[in-house]
Write a protein that holds these residues in place. Structure first.
Motif, mmCIF file in Angstrom:
data_model
loop_
_atom_site.group_PDB
_atom_site.id
_atom_site.type_symbol
_atom_site.label_atom_id
_atom_site.label_comp_id
_atom_site.label_asym_id
_atom_site.label_seq_id
_atom_site.Cartn_x
_atom_site.Cartn_y
_atom_site.Cartn_z
ATOM 1 N N ARG A 74 0.817 -1.206 0.000
ATOM 2 C CA ARG A 74 0.000 0.000 0.000
ATOM 3 C C ARG A 74 0.853 1.260 0.000
ATOM 4 N NH1 ARG A 74 -0.724 1.841 5.641
ATOM 5 N NH2 ARG A 74 0.453 0.365 6.909
ATOM 6 N N VAL A 75 0.187 2.350 -0.317
ATOM 7 C CA VAL A 75 0.777 3.683 -0.223
ATOM 8 C C VAL A 75 -0.058 4.443 0.803
ATOM 9 C CG1 VAL A 75 1.267 5.831 -1.446
ATOM 10 C CG2 VAL A 75 1.590 3.642 -2.607
ATOM 11 N N ALA A 76 0.601 5.033 1.774
ATOM 12 C CA ALA A 76 -0.090 5.785 2.816
ATOM 13 C C ALA A 76 -0.086 7.273 2.483
ATOM 14 C CB ALA A 76 0.577 5.545 4.158
ATOM 15 N N PHE A 77 -1.239 7.884 2.665
ATOM 16 C CA PHE A 77 -1.400 9.324 2.494
ATOM 17 C C PHE A 77 -1.713 9.915 3.871
ATOM 18 C CE2 PHE A 77 -2.400 7.249 -1.478
ATOM 19 C CZ PHE A 77 -1.648 7.984 -2.393
ATOM 20 N N ALA A 78 -1.953 11.191 3.964
ATOM 21 C CA ALA A 78 -2.163 11.843 5.261
ATOM 22 C C ALA A 78 -3.284 11.194 6.069
ATOM 23 C CB ALA A 78 -2.434 13.328 5.073
ATOM 24 N N GLN A 79 -4.425 10.910 5.434
ATOM 25 C CA GLN A 79 -5.566 10.395 6.190
ATOM 26 C C GLN A 79 -6.103 9.066 5.680
ATOM 27 O OE1 GLN A 79 -8.469 13.518 6.352
ATOM 28 N NE2 GLN A 79 -7.129 14.857 7.503
ATOM 29 N N THR A 80 -5.412 8.469 4.755
ATOM 30 C CA THR A 80 -5.907 7.217 4.188
ATOM 31 C C THR A 80 -4.735 6.413 3.620
ATOM 32 O OG1 THR A 80 -7.521 6.262 2.650
ATOM 33 C CG2 THR A 80 -6.349 8.200 1.899
ATOM 34 N N SER A 81 -5.013 5.196 3.225
ATOM 35 C CA SER A 81 -4.057 4.356 2.515
ATOM 36 C C SER A 81 -4.758 3.791 1.297
ATOM 37 C CB SER A 81 -3.576 3.188 3.385
ATOM 38 O OG SER A 81 -2.736 3.633 4.397
ATOM 39 N N ASP A 82 -3.995 3.514 0.275
ATOM 40 C CA ASP A 82 -4.541 2.873 -0.911
ATOM 41 C C ASP A 82 -3.719 1.624 -1.157
ATOM 42 O OD1 ASP A 82 -5.974 2.236 -3.132
ATOM 43 O OD2 ASP A 82 -5.536 4.069 -4.221
ATOM 44 N N TYR A 83 -4.403 0.507 -1.310
ATOM 45 C CA TYR A 83 -3.726 -0.773 -1.480
ATOM 46 C C TYR A 83 -3.477 -1.053 -2.938
ATOM 47 C CZ TYR A 83 -4.446 -1.448 3.418
ATOM 48 O OH TYR A 83 -4.384 -1.294 4.773
ATOM 49 N N ARG A 84 -2.366 -1.732 -3.234
ATOM 50 C CA ARG A 84 -2.000 -2.065 -4.592
ATOM 51 C C ARG A 84 -1.652 -3.537 -4.689
ATOM 52 N NH1 ARG A 84 3.225 -2.941 -3.744
ATOM 53 N NH2 ARG A 84 3.765 -3.608 -5.791
ATOM 54 N N PRO A 85 -2.101 -4.235 -5.645
ATOM 55 C CA PRO A 85 -3.355 -3.949 -6.336
ATOM 56 C C PRO A 85 -4.512 -4.404 -5.468
ATOM 57 C CG PRO A 85 -2.414 -5.962 -7.208
ATOM 58 C CD PRO A 85 -1.454 -5.433 -6.158
ATOM 59 N N LEU A 86 -5.671 -3.826 -5.684
ATOM 60 C CA LEU A 86 -6.857 -4.280 -4.959
ATOM 61 C C LEU A 86 -7.252 -5.658 -5.474
ATOM 62 C CD1 LEU A 86 -8.985 -1.024 -4.939
ATOM 63 C CD2 LEU A 86 -7.756 -2.043 -3.014
ATOM 64 N N LYS A 87 -7.740 -6.477 -4.591
ATOM 65 C CA LYS A 87 -8.154 -7.825 -4.991
ATOM 66 C C LYS A 87 -9.218 -7.741 -6.077
ATOM 67 C CE LYS A 87 -9.427 -12.229 -3.049
ATOM 68 N NZ LYS A 87 -9.529 -13.009 -1.831
ATOM 69 N N GLY A 88 -8.978 -8.397 -7.188
ATOM 70 C CA GLY A 88 -9.923 -8.420 -8.292
ATOM 71 C C GLY A 88 -9.903 -7.180 -9.168
ATOM 72 N N GLN A 89 -9.016 -6.252 -8.893
ATOM 73 C CA GLN A 89 -8.957 -5.019 -9.669
ATOM 74 C C GLN A 89 -8.393 -5.283 -11.061
ATOM 75 O OE1 GLN A 89 -6.329 -2.033 -8.086
ATOM 76 N NE2 GLN A 89 -7.269 -0.406 -9.275
ATOM 77 N N ALA A 90 -9.085 -4.773 -12.062
ATOM 78 C CA ALA A 90 -8.576 -4.861 -13.430
ATOM 79 C C ALA A 90 -7.514 -3.784 -13.596
ATOM 80 C CB ALA A 90 -9.709 -4.640 -14.422
ATOM 81 N N PRO A 91 -6.326 -4.151 -14.056
ATOM 82 C CA PRO A 91 -5.285 -3.135 -14.201
ATOM 83 C C PRO A 91 -5.642 -2.134 -15.294
ATOM 84 C CG PRO A 91 -4.576 -5.206 -15.162
ATOM 85 C CD PRO A 91 -5.896 -5.464 -14.494
ATOM 86 N N GLY A 92 -5.344 -0.883 -15.023
ATOM 87 C CA GLY A 92 -5.545 0.156 -16.024
ATOM 88 C C GLY A 92 -4.318 0.280 -16.904
ATOM 89 N N VAL A 93 -4.296 1.313 -17.692
ATOM 90 C CA VAL A 93 -3.118 1.629 -18.507
ATOM 91 C C VAL A 93 -2.479 2.869 -17.907
ATOM 92 C CG1 VAL A 93 -4.094 0.626 -20.607
ATOM 93 C CG2 VAL A 93 -4.440 3.054 -20.139
ATOM 94 N N PRO A 94 -1.169 3.026 -18.035
ATOM 95 C CA PRO A 94 -0.546 4.243 -17.522
ATOM 96 C C PRO A 94 -1.218 5.481 -18.127
ATOM 97 C CG PRO A 94 1.134 2.643 -18.085
ATOM 98 C CD PRO A 94 -0.175 2.106 -18.603
ATOM 99 N N VAL A 95 -1.368 6.494 -17.325
ATOM 100 C CA VAL A 95 -2.088 7.694 -17.745
ATOM 101 C C VAL A 95 -1.488 8.317 -19.004
ATOM 102 C CG1 VAL A 95 -0.831 9.278 -16.221
ATOM 103 C CG2 VAL A 95 -3.198 9.787 -16.890
ATOM 104 N N TRP A 96 -0.181 8.190 -19.193
ATOM 105 C CA TRP A 96 0.437 8.768 -20.390
ATOM 106 C C TRP A 96 0.038 7.995 -21.641
ATOM 107 C CZ3 TRP A 96 3.185 7.075 -16.136
ATOM 108 C CH2 TRP A 96 3.812 5.826 -16.248
#
Length: 89
Positions: A60-82
């Motif tokens: 995961r990546v931790a932010f000031a008030q939350t964390s975001d997990y990588r990858p989320l279970k069952g998450q379909a991978p996106g494409v890089p924004v570029w």
């Protein structure tokens, strides 16, 4: 613009460490291949908000008030924004 600034700061501060942890571009900078950030279920952890990362961990990546997990279970991978931006041109 704030999201871009935070992403660049993340690379400067955590780039080498995320590479060692095996993070992929879609996990960090991914967006849905057709809908971009409108489909948050395919967004990478740095594409969900403009706040700066405070720490990174193996799962995961931790932010000031939350964390975001990588990858989320069952998450379909996106494409890089570029890649999404290049397709839009």
């Amino acid at each position: 613009m704030a999201m871009r600034k935070s992403a660049l700061a993340f690379i400067d501060q955590y780039g080498a460490e995320t590479h060692q942890l095996g993070c992929t571009a879609p996990e960090l900078f991914g967006v849905h291949p057709l809908s971009g950030t409108l489909r948050v279920d395919s967004c990478g952890v740095l594409m969900l908000g403009p706040s700066a990362a405070r720490a990174i961990y193996t799962d995961r990546v931790a932010f000031a008030q939350t964390s975001d997990y990588r990858p989320l279970k069952g998450q379909a991978p996106g494409v890089p924004v570029w890649e999404f931006a290049a397709q839009a041109r």
